[in-house]
Design a protein around this motif. Structure first.
Motif, PDB file in Angstrom:
ATOM      1  N   PRO A 267       0.821  -1.216   0.000  1.00  0.00           N
ATOM      2  CA  PRO A 267       0.000   0.000   0.000  1.00  0.00           C
ATOM      3  C   PRO A 267       0.852   1.261   0.000  1.00  0.00           C
ATOM      4  O   PRO A 267       2.005   1.263   0.446  1.00  0.00           O
ATOM      5  N   ASP A 268       0.281   2.339  -0.505  1.00  0.00           N
ATOM      6  CA  ASP A 268       0.956   3.632  -0.520  1.00  0.00           C
ATOM      7  C   ASP A 268       1.328   4.044   0.901  1.00  0.00           C
ATOM      8  O   ASP A 268       0.561   3.825   1.840  1.00  0.00           O
ATOM      9  N   HIS A 269       2.528   4.613   1.070  1.00  0.00           N
ATOM     10  CA  HIS A 269       3.052   5.060   2.365  1.00  0.00           C
ATOM     11  C   HIS A 269       3.246   3.886   3.332  1.00  0.00           C
ATOM     12  O   HIS A 269       3.165   4.053   4.555  1.00  0.00           O
ATOM     13  N   HIS A 270       3.511   2.708   2.812  1.00  0.00           N
ATOM     14  CA  HIS A 270       3.664   1.532   3.663  1.00  0.00           C
ATOM     15  C   HIS A 270       4.797   1.735   4.671  1.00  0.00           C
ATOM     16  O   HIS A 270       5.867   2.247   4.338  1.00  0.00           O
ATOM     17  N   ASP A 271       4.546   1.352   5.921  1.00  0.00           N
ATOM     18  CA  ASP A 271       5.573   1.415   6.962  1.00  0.00           C
ATOM     19  C   ASP A 271       6.361   0.105   6.952  1.00  0.00           C
ATOM     20  O   ASP A 271       5.910  -0.914   7.488  1.00  0.00           O
ATOM     21  N   PHE A 272       7.530   0.137   6.342  1.00  0.00           N
ATOM     22  CA  PHE A 272       8.332  -1.065   6.188  1.00  0.00           C
ATOM     23  C   PHE A 272       8.913  -1.512   7.521  1.00  0.00           C
ATOM     24  O   PHE A 272       9.284  -0.700   8.373  1.00  0.00           O
ATOM     25  N   THR A 273       8.995  -2.827   7.676  1.00  0.00           N
ATOM     26  CA  THR A 273       9.605  -3.423   8.859  1.00  0.00           C
ATOM     27  C   THR A 273      10.603  -4.485   8.412  1.00  0.00           C
ATOM     28  O   THR A 273      10.635  -4.878   7.231  1.00  0.00           O
ATOM     29  N   MET A 274      11.389  -4.971   9.339  1.00  0.00           N
ATOM     30  CA  MET A 274      12.332  -6.037   9.020  1.00  0.00           C
ATOM     31  C   MET A 274      11.603  -7.288   8.530  1.00  0.00           C
ATOM     32  O   MET A 274      12.129  -8.050   7.731  1.00  0.00           O
ATOM     33  N   GLU A 275      10.387  -7.485   9.002  1.00  0.00           N
ATOM     34  CA  GLU A 275       9.609  -8.651   8.572  1.00  0.00           C
ATOM     35  C   GLU A 275       9.329  -8.603   7.065  1.00  0.00           C
ATOM     36  O   GLU A 275       9.305  -9.645   6.397  1.00  0.00           O
ATOM     37  N   ASP A 276       9.124  -7.378   6.527  1.00  0.00           N
ATOM     38  CA  ASP A 276       8.891  -7.242   5.088  1.00  0.00           C
ATOM     39  C   ASP A 276      10.091  -7.705   4.277  1.00  0.00           C
ATOM     40  O   ASP A 276       9.951  -8.144   3.126  1.00  0.00           O
ATOM     41  N   LEU A 277      11.286  -7.598   4.880  1.00  0.00           N
ATOM     42  CA  LEU A 277      12.518  -7.874   4.146  1.00  0.00           C
ATOM     43  C   LEU A 277      13.123  -9.233   4.469  1.00  0.00           C
ATOM     44  O   LEU A 277      14.070  -9.657   3.808  1.00  0.00           O
ATOM     45  N   SER A 278      12.578  -9.915   5.454  1.00  0.00           N
ATOM     46  CA  SER A 278      13.201 -11.151   5.940  1.00  0.00           C
ATOM     47  C   SER A 278      13.310 -12.221   4.869  1.00  0.00           C
ATOM     48  O   SER A 278      14.269 -12.999   4.864  1.00  0.00           O
ATOM     49  N   ALA A 279      12.359 -12.281   3.954  1.00  0.00           N
ATOM     50  CA  ALA A 279      12.383 -13.316   2.915  1.00  0.00           C
ATOM     51  C   ALA A 279      13.250 -12.923   1.726  1.00  0.00           C
ATOM     52  O   ALA A 279      13.371 -13.702   0.764  1.00  0.00           O
ATOM     53  N   LEU A 280      13.859 -11.729   1.762  1.00  0.00           N
ATOM     54  CA  LEU A 280      14.627 -11.232   0.621  1.00  0.00           C
ATOM     55  C   LEU A 280      16.130 -11.257   0.853  1.00  0.00           C
ATOM     56  O   LEU A 280      16.894 -10.684   0.067  1.00  0.00           O
ATOM     57  N   THR A 281      16.565 -11.925   1.907  1.00  0.00           N
ATOM     58  CA  THR A 281      17.995 -12.010   2.210  1.00  0.00           C
ATOM     59  C   THR A 281      18.761 -12.575   1.013  1.00  0.00           C
ATOM     60  O   THR A 281      18.371 -13.597   0.435  1.00  0.00           O
ATOM     61  N   GLY A 282      19.836 -11.876   0.637  1.00  0.00           N
ATOM     62  CA  GLY A 282      20.663 -12.309  -0.480  1.00  0.00           C
ATOM     63  C   GLY A 282      20.188 -11.827  -1.832  1.00  0.00           C
ATOM     64  O   GLY A 282      20.863 -12.047  -2.840  1.00  0.00           O
ATOM     65  N   CYS A 283      19.044 -11.163  -1.884  1.00  0.00           N
ATOM     66  CA  CYS A 283      18.489 -10.689  -3.158  1.00  0.00           C
ATOM     67  C   CYS A 283      18.968  -9.274  -3.490  1.00  0.00           C
ATOM     68  O   CYS A 283      19.360  -8.501  -2.617  1.00  0.00           O
ATOM     69  N   THR A 284      18.907  -8.941  -4.772  1.00  0.00           N
ATOM     70  CA  THR A 284      19.058  -7.569  -5.230  1.00  0.00           C
ATOM     71  C   THR A 284      17.654  -7.016  -5.412  1.00  0.00           C
ATOM     72  O   THR A 284      16.870  -7.534  -6.206  1.00  0.00           O
TER      73      THR A 284
END
Length: 343
Positions: A267-284
């Motif tokens: 969603p617009d203005h999403h408040d990002f957290t570490m949980e949003d990024l946890s599955a993207l480890t090692g990705c560009t």
């Protein structure tokens, strides 16, 4: 798929008709409220400085912030002192605040932070835009022009120039909320103060100035270094966006020949957290500049490579010519001592 889309369209159509009476009441209230401000029944704060409001009459994003940045840079190139005010959507505090490079985005909002970093102009946020203007002018009394990011419906702030922004959706079904996307009646509002209309999409729905928008040929890392797109040609990429229209960003990336293994629309203005990024480890991961003002603070702990892709947005030259013509007499009337008082 085609039958499912047709069914969805029919459902939305029936909902719009059911909500039409509420939209009619909304229209009456909008007109009454505007007339009360115009008649002086409700107070309007006036300032001895040129004020340009960039907003829209359609709910949702339409490209206001890129236009604000383009206007600020254009005026700065002419030697004018420019400040920006905004409500700062989604921020945690309500008081008037100057947005500085070190200000956390949860205090400033993502768009004010982006504007400040992109332009270097003084940016102030407050729940009431009039308070933001008052704080800005108290701190920077030599300001020539104040650009208000959004606030077309904030009638308590007097303005000299109104700019309405539209994307390819135009006015949708032409109905007011909640039956349609309009905050105010259109084209009625066009004849009640709007000076300029700018379309940010590729296929304008009606008359107005046009603009071009494309992604830069490079991405930017958190340390400011550039990564050319040709260095990403053969890499599996993840694209992430928490903006009004994530698919538009994804499509622009694909049009540049980038191979997207996965896309994540938020969603617009999403408040990002570490949980949003946890599955993207090692990705560009590719994101927008707006998302990057929040994400760069997280990615140092997420184990991924995050790159922000700048948007190159340019209104047609005739737009700036028209804006210059409207501003010229206002700038010439500024007080000689360049102090600003409300009336």
């Amino acid at each position: 798929m085609k039958q499912a889309l047709l069914k969805a369209w029919r459902v939305r159509g029936w909902l719009a008709w059911l909500l039409w009476p509420i939209a009619q009441i909304h229209g009456i209230l909008v007109r009454v409220r505007r007339s009360l401000y115009r008649s002086g029944f409700f107070a309007v704060d006036r300032f001895d400085v040129a004020i340009v409001v960039v907003g829209n009459v359609v709910a949702g994003g339409a490209g206001k912030t890129p236009l604000v940045m383009a206007i600020v840079k254009h005026l700065q190139s002419q030697g004018l002192q420019v400040g920006v005010v905004s409500r700062g959507y989604g921020r945690s505090s309500q008081e008037s605040l100057q947005v500085r490079p070190e200000t956390p985005t949860y205090e400033s909002g993502d768009e004010p932070a982006l504007i400040q970093r992109a332009t270097g102009a003084p940016v102030f946020v407050a729940k009431l835009r009039t308070e933001a203007v008052r704080s800005l002018l108290a701190r920077y009394p030599a300001t020539d022009v104040v650009v208000c990011d959004d606030g077309l419906q904030h009638y308590a702030l007097s303005r000299n120039i109104e700019i309405a922004v539209f994307d390819d959706k135009g006015v949708g079904n032409g109905w007011l909320l909640p039956a349609g996307p309009l905050r105010e009646p259109w084209p009625e509002r066009l004849h009640q103060g709007v000076n300029l209309v700018l379309h940010t999409g590729l296929t304008p729905a009606f008359a107005g100035f046009t603009s071009s928008r494309k992604l830069a040929d490079y991405a930017v890392a958190a340390d400011g270094s550039r990564v050319e797109f040709n260095a990403l040609d053969h890499q599996p990429l993840v694209a992430l966006a928490g903006i009004a229209n994530p698919e538009a960003f994804f499509d622009m990336l694909r049009s540049r020949g980038l191979r997207l293994q996965k896309t994540i629309a938020l969603p617009d203005h999403h408040d990002f957290t570490m949980e949003d990024l946890s599955a993207l480890t090692g990705c560009t991961v590719l994101c927008t500049e707006k998302d990057a003002v929040k994400l760069f603070a997280l990615t140092g702990h997420a184990g991924l490579r995050l790159l922000a892709v700048p948007l190159e947005f340019s209104p047609e030259p005739a737009f700036f010519t028209a804006l210059n013509g409207l501003l010229a007499p206002l700038i010439s009337q500024l007080p000689s001592d360049h102090g600003h008082q409300t009336t």
